[in-house]
Design a protein around this motif. Structure first.
Motif, PDB file in Angstrom:
ATOM      1  N   TYR A  68      -6.710  -4.056  -2.717  1.00  0.00           N
ATOM      2  CA  TYR A  68      -5.572  -3.143  -2.833  1.00  0.00           C
ATOM      3  C   TYR A  68      -5.732  -2.265  -4.071  1.00  0.00           C
ATOM      4  N   ALA A  72      -5.856   1.413  -2.712  1.00  0.00           N
ATOM      5  CA  ALA A  72      -4.502   1.908  -2.420  1.00  0.00           C
ATOM      6  C   ALA A  72      -4.341   3.383  -2.774  1.00  0.00           C
ATOM      7  N   ALA A  73      -4.989   3.819  -3.855  1.00  0.00           N
ATOM      8  CA  ALA A  73      -4.834   5.223  -4.260  1.00  0.00           C
ATOM      9  C   ALA A  73      -5.482   6.167  -3.252  1.00  0.00           C
ATOM     10  N   VAL A  74      -6.620   5.773  -2.720  1.00  0.00           N
ATOM     11  CA  VAL A  74      -7.280   6.609  -1.709  1.00  0.00           C
ATOM     12  C   VAL A  74      -6.449   6.624  -0.431  1.00  0.00           C
ATOM     13  N   PHE A  76      -3.185   5.984  -0.052  1.00  0.00           N
ATOM     14  CA  PHE A  76      -1.938   6.738  -0.249  1.00  0.00           C
ATOM     15  C   PHE A  76      -2.236   8.231  -0.412  1.00  0.00           C
ATOM     16  N   GLY A  77      -3.279   8.547  -1.158  1.00  0.00           N
ATOM     17  CA  GLY A  77      -3.606   9.949  -1.425  1.00  0.00           C
ATOM     18  C   GLY A  77      -3.922  10.733  -0.164  1.00  0.00           C
ATOM     19  N   GLU A  90       4.417   6.773   1.811  1.00  0.00           N
ATOM     20  CA  GLU A  90       4.435   5.406   1.294  1.00  0.00           C
ATOM     21  C   GLU A  90       4.614   4.405   2.432  1.00  0.00           C
TER      22      GLU A  90
ATOM     23  N   GLU B  55      -4.465   9.289  -4.989  1.00  0.00           N
ATOM     24  CA  GLU B  55      -3.247   9.391  -5.781  1.00  0.00           C
ATOM     25  C   GLU B  55      -2.579   8.018  -5.804  1.00  0.00           C
ATOM     26  N   GLU B  56      -2.228   7.559  -6.993  1.00  0.00           N
ATOM     27  CA  GLU B  56      -1.626   6.227  -7.088  1.00  0.00           C
ATOM     28  C   GLU B  56      -0.310   6.179  -6.309  1.00  0.00           C
ATOM     29  N   PRO B  57      -0.160   5.174  -5.466  1.00  0.00           N
ATOM     30  CA  PRO B  57       1.122   5.032  -4.766  1.00  0.00           C
ATOM     31  C   PRO B  57       2.179   4.495  -5.735  1.00  0.00           C
ATOM     32  N   PRO B  58       3.457   4.573  -5.354  1.00  0.00           N
ATOM     33  CA  PRO B  58       4.507   3.988  -6.194  1.00  0.00           C
ATOM     34  C   PRO B  58       4.190   2.525  -6.491  1.00  0.00           C
TER      35      PRO B  58
END
Lengths: 225, 239
Positions: A68, A72-74, A76-77, A90, B55-58
């Motif tokens: 994660y 997660a950043a990739v 979500f991005g 999200e 981009e970092e998620p919440p």
């Protein structure tokens, strides 16, 4: 579907020598055996990610937490780039991470990297979501809005990432037509037919731009590893 | 084949194909290692493209996801479908390129989650949470026709849909007919004529379940009770 959107797609002449070099390189690249083409997959963090995903497949929740933190950043991005709306992004990103957990046993390391496997799921779900959302709203509005903002956005992204990402640089150096097609497809969630309508060019041209754009990026990526 | 498939790997990896194009390409990839390889490489490139917009998620998402997995069971390894021999038609077992299959399963799952309001049976089946897609394998009928087809089956709805693409037009006195073939019988499953692009989507009549074969023949208008024409393609419904 035809969408009248004013577009300027300059192809600076200074790109041409670069493209010609790229084509020769491409010809060489495509002739290489698979092992040579795949050599870079195992480098960088790819091997670590794969090990983590294999552990996740065995029910290892600690490995999932590490996975994660790396992905997660990739996830979500890329979802947010397609969907724009942060709340919806999200929600989808969360579902995707759960999907990764649930389907990890189906991952086969011989088929590709863990990051590609995860990113494919994330992008697929974002695209499906945007297509369904757009069926309910007016999809064309969004496309028009994207036409107005995409270039600034992408240039902004490229500027921020320029020194860190070879991929961003490769994207920046891409032929403008090819970059446009890739943006509309990958970040805009459009089908190739819709892209052809948006740009007012034949479908075959769109296919060719996407394919050549992707291969050019791949070669550029390979060259830096 | 009506158009070269080899140039679609990029569009496929970018998710820039519509449902029909995707089904058709996936059918092609099963028998084209070069395309499978190219898709894999394109997917790696797409992943690198995705990384440029990371981009970092919440922060709160992390806790929710890690808490949720405690109660979410993982899929077992995909079980081998149990299939009984069907005597009337050569059974065709297609190699499943599981990486694509996962994507397809996910695509169907997402489709199901976004298209719940549809009342059309065809759409319902395509959108069913348990929908399983089975690619058809074409038979060379000597006329140079090549169709790609997919059977989408929902056990929960007890319905199946046949999606066809690239099928040649037929004269006014002819029709295509679908058949449901199980271990003991061959049953008519519906008549159809493709649109000008050679595409059709029809609800399959009769009982369809895992292992059943859906086949298509060309018949005289009005159809037949048993297949008279050659089988153009078959699809085995996956479990």
């Amino acid at each position: 579907m035809t969408i009248a959107v004013p577009l300027t797609l300059p192809i600076p002449s200074l790109f041409r020598p670069r493209l010609n070099r790229g084509r020769r390189r491409l010809a060489w690249y495509l002739m290489q055996p698979n092992d040579a083409a795949h050599g870079w997959r195992a480098k960088d963090g790819g091997a670590v990610l794969t090990e983590l995903l294999v552990s996740v497949a065995g029910g290892d929740t600690d490995a999932f937490a590490q996975l994660y933190d790396r992905m997660a950043a990739v996830v979500f991005g890329v979802i947010k780039r397609v969907l724009v709306d942060p709340t919806m992004s999200e929600e989808v990103a969360q579902d995707v991470m759960l999907e990764v957990w649930r389907n990890a046993p189906r991952f086969e390391a011989t088929r590709g990297s863990a990051s590609a496997w995860i990113t494919t799921i994330a992008h697929r779900r974002a695209v499906d979501r945007v297509r369904s959302e757009q069926a309910m709203r007016d999809r064309l509005d969004r496309v028009s809005a994207m036409e107005e903002t995409a270039i600034d956005d992408v240039e902004d992204q490229v500027m921020r990432a320029a020194d860190r990402s070879a991929m961003s640089e490769a994207m920046e150096n891409l032929n403008g037509d090819q970059r446009r097609a890739l943006e509309l497809a990958y970040f805009g969630g459009l089908t190739q037919t819709e892209i052809a309508g948006t740009l007012g060019v034949p479908l075959g041209t769109v296919k060719s731009r996407m394919r050549q754009g992707m291969i050019t990026l791949r070669v550029a990526l390979e060259a830096t590893r | 084949m009506s158009e070269p498939m080899h140039d679609l790997a990029a569009a496929y990896a970018l998710h820039a194909l519509d449902d029909l194009e995707r089904a058709r390409f996936e059918h092609h990839v099963e028998t084209c290692p070069e395309c499978a390889e190219e898709v894999a490489q394109m997917a790696e490139t797409a992943a690198a493209l995705a990384a440029t917009v990371a981009e970092e998620p919440p922060a709160a998402m992390r806790g929710r996801v890690l808490a949720a997995i405690e109660s979410v069971p993982q899929e077992g390894a995909a079980p081998a479908p149990s299939i009984e021999e069907a005597p009337a038609v050569r059974r065709v077992v297609t190699p499943v390129w599981s990486w694509i299959a996962v994507a397809a399963v996910l695509a169907v799952a997402v489709l199901s989650w976004t298209a719940l309001r549809s009342t059309d049976t065809v759409e319902d089946v395509l959108a069913a949470p348990d929908a399983v897609r089975s690619a058809a394998v074409a038979t060379d009928d000597g006329a140079g026709r090549f169709a790609s087809a997919t059977v989408v089956h929902s056990a929960e709805l007890g319905q199946a849909v046949l999606i066809v693409d690239g099928l040649a037009a037929v004269g006014d006195d002819r029709t295509y007919e679908a058949w449901v073939i199980d271990a003991t019988s061959v049953s008519p499953a519906g008549l159809f004529v493709p649109d000008e692009d050679g595409a059709a989507r029809i609800q399959i009549e009769g009982t369809v379940g895992p292992g059943v074969i859906v086949a298509v023949t060309e018949e005289t208008a009005g159809g037949a009770d048993t297949p008279q024409g050659a089988v153009l393609f078959t699809a085995e419904v996956d479990a």
